[in-house]
Design a protein around this motif. Structure first.
Motif, PDB file in Angstrom:
ATOM      1  N   GLY A  64       0.805  -1.226   0.000  1.00 43.28           N
ATOM      2  CA  GLY A  64       0.000   0.000   0.000  1.00 43.28           C
ATOM      3  C   GLY A  64       0.834   1.270   0.000  1.00 43.28           C
ATOM      4  N   GLY A  65       2.153   1.136   0.136  1.00 41.88           N
ATOM      5  CA  GLY A  65       3.017   2.314   0.203  1.00 41.88           C
ATOM      6  C   GLY A  65       3.472   2.777  -1.162  1.00 41.88           C
ATOM      7  N   PRO A  66       4.202   3.880  -1.230  1.00 40.46           N
ATOM      8  CA  PRO A  66       4.646   4.719  -0.111  1.00 40.46           C
ATOM      9  C   PRO A  66       3.470   5.487   0.519  1.00 40.46           C
ATOM     10  CG  PRO A  66       5.288   5.690  -2.207  1.00 40.46           C
ATOM     11  CD  PRO A  66       4.719   4.354  -2.523  1.00 40.46           C
ATOM     12  N   GLY A  67       3.574   5.695   1.827  1.00 39.26           N
ATOM     13  CA  GLY A  67       2.420   6.206   2.566  1.00 39.26           C
ATOM     14  C   GLY A  67       1.290   5.215   2.370  1.00 39.26           C
ATOM     15  N   HIS A  68       0.124   5.682   1.985  1.00 44.27           N
ATOM     16  CA  HIS A  68      -0.961   4.788   1.594  1.00 44.27           C
ATOM     17  C   HIS A  68      -1.277   4.997   0.114  1.00 44.27           C
ATOM     18  CE1 HIS A  68      -1.921   2.884   5.329  1.00 44.27           C
ATOM     19  NE2 HIS A  68      -2.086   4.025   5.959  1.00 44.27           N
ATOM     20  N   SER A  69      -0.292   5.493  -0.634  1.00 39.04           N
ATOM     21  CA  SER A  69      -0.586   5.951  -1.996  1.00 39.04           C
ATOM     22  C   SER A  69      -0.910   4.832  -2.975  1.00 39.04           C
ATOM     23  CB  SER A  69       0.576   6.791  -2.536  1.00 39.04           C
ATOM     24  OG  SER A  69       1.732   5.998  -2.619  1.00 39.04           O
ATOM     25  N   THR A  70      -0.542   3.579  -2.679  1.00 38.03           N
ATOM     26  CA  THR A  70      -0.943   2.479  -3.573  1.00 38.03           C
ATOM     27  C   THR A  70      -1.910   1.523  -2.866  1.00 38.03           C
ATOM     28  OG1 THR A  70       0.952   1.106  -2.958  1.00 38.03           O
ATOM     29  CG2 THR A  70       1.266   2.563  -4.828  1.00 38.03           C
ATOM     30  N   GLN A  71      -2.512   2.015  -1.812  1.00 40.54           N
ATOM     31  CA  GLN A  71      -3.464   1.184  -1.064  1.00 40.54           C
ATOM     32  C   GLN A  71      -4.661   0.834  -1.954  1.00 40.54           C
ATOM     33  OE1 GLN A  71      -4.101  -1.143   1.157  1.00 40.54           O
ATOM     34  NE2 GLN A  71      -3.128   0.135   2.717  1.00 40.54           N
ATOM     35  N   ILE A  72      -5.235  -0.346  -1.738  1.00 44.98           N
ATOM     36  CA  ILE A  72      -6.433  -0.763  -2.482  1.00 44.98           C
ATOM     37  C   ILE A  72      -7.504  -1.224  -1.483  1.00 44.98           C
ATOM     38  CG2 ILE A  72      -5.315  -1.399  -4.654  1.00 44.98           C
ATOM     39  CD1 ILE A  72      -5.312  -4.318  -3.572  1.00 44.98           C
ATOM     40  N   LEU A  73      -8.731  -1.285  -1.947  1.00 42.38           N
ATOM     41  CA  LEU A  73      -9.838  -1.578  -1.026  1.00 42.38           C
ATOM     42  C   LEU A  73      -9.722  -2.933  -0.321  1.00 42.38           C
ATOM     43  CD1 LEU A  73     -13.011  -0.096  -2.757  1.00 42.38           C
ATOM     44  CD2 LEU A  73     -11.758   0.785  -0.798  1.00 42.38           C
ATOM     45  N   PRO A  74      -9.424  -4.027  -1.041  1.00 39.16           N
ATOM     46  CA  PRO A  74      -9.396  -5.316  -0.313  1.00 39.16           C
ATOM     47  C   PRO A  74      -8.337  -5.342   0.778  1.00 39.16           C
ATOM     48  CG  PRO A  74      -9.348  -5.675  -2.688  1.00 39.16           C
ATOM     49  CD  PRO A  74      -9.183  -4.215  -2.475  1.00 39.16           C
ATOM     50  N   LEU A  75      -7.169  -4.758   0.520  1.00 40.18           N
ATOM     51  CA  LEU A  75      -6.105  -4.756   1.531  1.00 40.18           C
ATOM     52  C   LEU A  75      -6.477  -3.854   2.701  1.00 40.18           C
ATOM     53  CD1 LEU A  75      -3.339  -5.685   2.437  1.00 40.18           C
ATOM     54  CD2 LEU A  75      -2.302  -3.889   1.045  1.00 40.18           C
ATOM     55  N   TRP A  76      -7.088  -2.713   2.387  1.00 42.04           N
ATOM     56  CA  TRP A  76      -7.512  -1.801   3.452  1.00 42.04           C
ATOM     57  C   TRP A  76      -8.600  -2.460   4.306  1.00 42.04           C
ATOM     58  CZ3 TRP A  76      -5.388   1.663   6.066  1.00 42.04           C
ATOM     59  CH2 TRP A  76      -6.075   2.675   6.750  1.00 42.04           C
ATOM     60  N   ALA A  77      -9.487  -3.206   3.654  1.00 44.80           N
ATOM     61  CA  ALA A  77     -10.528  -3.928   4.395  1.00 44.80           C
ATOM     62  C   ALA A  77      -9.894  -4.968   5.324  1.00 44.80           C
ATOM     63  CB  ALA A  77     -11.486  -4.618   3.421  1.00 44.80           C
TER      64      ALA A  77
END
Lengths: 323, 480
Positions: free
Chosen positions: A269-282
């Motif tokens: 999901g990094g750098p920061g949360h800039s490549t974060q996606i919904l399933p991983l965030w869930a």
């Protein structure tokens, strides 16, 4: 007076269970229902029930320690996740990664199908190599790419230095590393590349089946009429492939948008949360942080959009097929 | 490797019922062990504080343990043998399932949902959000405190939740997280003892980067080492996420100062590689000779001893770095927290599990030894060989050169904090940690996406929301 003598009516022997079963199976409705039953049961128990549980969870305050759905909180979880900056970034990235992957796959699968539908030397070897990414476990392929895209030890960077693109005198020098996974858009593109590499074989197999079903006479007729390669491709082949392409797009989109491994293993999901996606965030919110309600809300967020897209796509494919 | 043989030599009566077992042959497999540094014989007692246990459990008693694959593989070898020997000695069928660190939470969550699974789960961070599905281990913790004395603060605050007044876990050990530096590089830069303050890290690190191209290797990626570094930096600048009572204190001048420092450090002494790191990256980079300073436990050093002896020899350790007002706090790198889910109902199994936990603590000198001193005991009295005078850390039997290289770890408890510092761990603190908010905040500033003020303000707002949610549910309250 003549006596009418008739054969005594023999009572018909009751049909055996086997006969009755055979009779029932003769009826298309019964046979069809029976054949469909395993698939229907699978969908009900392994898709429908979990889906309903997910909806219930998303409207509850269930935690990982107490997963019972006994407190109804309405849409609170949805409201809470929509206040998170990372949620919107994850939503954006899920859409971008899925769209770019699908577009890449449609283009590349069409090209691959055109190659694989022709005869050439070594075709079987190419077919086997082409299928390898799909046959490899996701984790293994992601780890391979993790090494190839490593910040310090990337062989790709080494090659770029050797050919003068990176390095002190390079085109993009003097740095010797691209930091593929350490920059927002390079990270997103790396994920798109790996997802495309991994799902292209599946899409190609689906489209290839459609391509091989196009009557040879139709292609020969186009040739006789003087159509060149591109005219044949765009006027004959692609229209004929449209229903299959839509199925391939749908399959790929659903696979990619629900895929967690690529991002988890490549960028987390990094750098920061800039490549974060919904399933991983869930997953991070629901399982790792223990808030099952919010995790379910994040996971369900795209469902209405995906459902609408799937219905439109399948109807379109069905109409094209009838035409 | 010779096969381990266990000799049960005698029953030694202590407080009424004590069974002692010697495990001399365990040493035969250690290879590097020296006679003077031998770990003590293993003892299985039947009395801890007010808790009494049978010497043997009824036939059919089972104990299933799920825990992570240790960063020091030697520990898993030892633990598996220890667990089997414990089972043989107590007529208990023990199975140990080693799983990936990243799968612990999901496995515990799935087990609680299903209502079945392992008897004990060893978690590596406080599983506070699982508390409703876990048994109270008040009695085990009380017995351990009665038997072994004071517990390390980092363990006590990572296994007890004041808002629920419950010990949800038994923390049997923890791992120090020192600063690790390349001696030759820092010596050349005029810091023969390595960086002692964050200002040293900035100035010396920048000079080394300029002279050699070797950057400072502290992560700003969504992974645990980056999260730990961010906390160490913030604590050492006087900031924190919460106070002792569970009130959010994040939006502060101290936190802002720490974030500004990190921006400066990145601009002067680091590269974008740190945005892409995973939990193994700083180890690999340091062992590969491409970092002047990292913050990590000694597992990387044990790896380097085998794979890059020249780097291992050139490695120095610091007990954290001092902030501008003299504060110096580092986090634990890992906590070893046993939890027992509610679905474990068989009384013999429960008793066996509790005895197993207490026996392990009683034999912690062995656990520390075979983890190559990665594991530190929750109760220092259980491992005087590790922490006392002329200890293992003063004369490392696993080949550190010089032999007292790790001796500064004897003071680790003085400079080690915990996730909820200065308060207790709670589900809100855990969510902030698991959501990787602090490393992301640092990365956003370093990448120029946000100003330090914006980043701190946004993160504080998100932390407030997380705390409000868990407070409303009763997991964060008075006294925490």
């Amino acid at each position: 007076m003549s006596a009418q003598v008739s054969e005594p009516v023999r009572a018909r022997a009751p049909a055996t269970f086997g006969e009755r079963l055979a009779g029932a199976l003769e009826r298309p409705r019964v046979l069809g229902s029976l054949m469909l039953a395993p698939a229907v049961l699978y969908v009900v128990f392994f898709v429908g029930v979990p889906f309903i549980i997910a909806i219930a969870l998303s409207m509850s305050d269930a935690t990982a320690g107490n997963p019972s759905i006994d407190t109804f909180v309405g849409l609170d979880n949805f409201r809470a996740v929509m206040q998170q900056e990372t949620f919107w970034t994850a939503l954006r990235n899920s859409v971008i990664i899925t769209t770019l992957t699908v577009v890449s796959i449609v283009v590349l699968a069409t090209i691959a199908v055109e190659i694989l539908s022709r005869e050439f030397r070594g075709k079987r070897l190419v077919q086997v190599l082409f299928m390898m990414p799909w046959a490899m476990p996701v984790a293994l392929s992601a780890i391979t790419w993790l090494w190839l895209l490593d910040s310090q030890f990337s062989p790709i960077d080494w090659v770029l230095v050797q050919i003068g693109i990176l390095g002190p005198d390079g085109l993009f020098g003097p740095q010797r590393h691209m930091y593929w996974l350490g920059r927002e858009w390079l990270g997103i593109l790396s994920v798109v590349f790996v997802d495309t590499w991994r799902t292209l074989p599946l899409a190609t197999i689906i489209v290839l089946a459609g391509r091989l079903s196009i009557p040879r006479e139709r292609l020969e007729q186009a040739q006789i009429d003087g159509a060149g390669f591109f005219r044949t491709l765009f006027r004959v082949i692609l229209p004929a492939l449209a229903p299959v392409l839509i199925v391939a797009i749908l399959f790929t989109a659903l696979l990619v948008i629900g895929e967690i491994s690529s991002v988890d293993l490549l960028t987390r999901g990094g750098p920061g949360h800039s490549t974060q996606i919904l399933p991983l965030w869930a997953y991070l919110k629901g399982i790792e942080s223990g808030d099952l309600g919010q995790g379910a809300a994040i996971a369900l967020f795209l469902f209405p959009v995906l459902l609408a897209a799937a219905i439109v796509a399948l109807r379109f494919a069905s109409r094209l097929h009838k035409d | 490797m010779s096969k381990h043989t266990l000799q049960q030599i005698s029953h030694i009566h202590r407080k009424g019922f004590v069974t002692a077992i010697t495990a001399t042959a365990l040493l035969a497999v250690s290879g590097a062990a020296q006679a003077a540094g031998d770990p003590p014989d293993i003892e299985f007692r039947t009395q801890y504080g007010d808790m009494s246990f049978p010497e043997s459990f009824p036939d059919g008693t089972e104990l299933r343990i799920t825990q992570w694959s240790h960063f020091v593989p030697r520990y898993d070898e030892w633990f598996e043998e220890y667990a089997q020997d414990w089972g043989d000695a107590h007529n208990v069928d023990v199975t140990v399932n080693f799983i990936n660190l990243a799968d612990l939470s999901s496995t515990l969550s799935a087990s609680i949902s299903a209502g079945e699974g392992a008897t004990l789960f060893e978690m590596v961070a406080p599983p506070t959000a699982f508390i409703d599905g876990l048994q109270s281990l008040d009695d085990v913790n009380e017995a351990a405190q009665a038997e072994f004395g004071e517990q390390a603060g980092t363990c006590a605050r990572s296994s007890y939740l004041p808002a629920k007044d419950q010990w949800y876990g038994f923390c049997h050990g923890w791992v120090p997280d020192p600063g690790d530096y390349r001696r030759s590089l820092w010596d050349d830069a005029g810091y023969p003892e390595g960086p002692e303050t964050y200002q040293d890290l900035l100035e010396g690190g920048a000079q080394i980067y300029e002279d050699t191209g070797i950057p400072v290797g502290v992560g700003m990626s969504p992974e645990i080492d980056s999260e730990f570094y961010a906390r160490a930096l913030i604590w050492s600048h006087g900031g924190s996420i919460q106070d002792e009572n569970g009130n959010v204190t994040f939006d502060s001048e101290e936190v802002l100062e720490a974030v500004k420092f990190q921006q400066q450090l990145y601009n002067n002494a680091m590269t974008p590689e740190v945005f892409a790191w995973n939990a193994a990256s700083n180890n690999q980079t340091f062992i590969g000779g491409r970092a002047s300073y990292i913050q990590n436990s000694i597992s990387f050093y044990r790896s380097a001893q085998e794979s890059a002896p020249e780097i291992a020899a050139d490695t120095g350790f610091r007990p954290g770095l001092e902030g501008p007002r003299g504060d110096r706090m580092m986090p634990s790198h890992v906590w070893f927290i046993y939890t027992m889910p509610d679905y474990v109902e068989d009384e013999d199994t429960i008793q066996a599990a509790k005895k197993f936990m207490l026996d392990l603590e009683g034999n912690y000198a062995n656990a520390s030894y075979y983890s190559k001193f990665y594991n530190f005991p929750a109760f220092p009295s259980t491992a005087p060989q590790l922490l006392g005078e002329d200890s293992w850390l003063d004369n490392d039997p696993w080949g550190a050169e010089p032999a007292d290289k790790l001796s500064l770890l004897k003071t680790a408890e003085d400079w080690t904090a915990w996730l909820g510092y200065p308060g207790y761990a709670n589900p809100a603190i855990s969510e902030v940690y698991q959501s990787e908010l602090l490393s992301s905040m640092m990365a956003d500033v370093a990448r120029g996406v946000k100003t330090p003020e914006e980043a701190v303000s946004d993160t504080a707002e998100e932390i407030e929301q997380i705390f409000a949610k868990w407070r409303e549910r009763g997991y964060v309250g008075e006294g925490n």
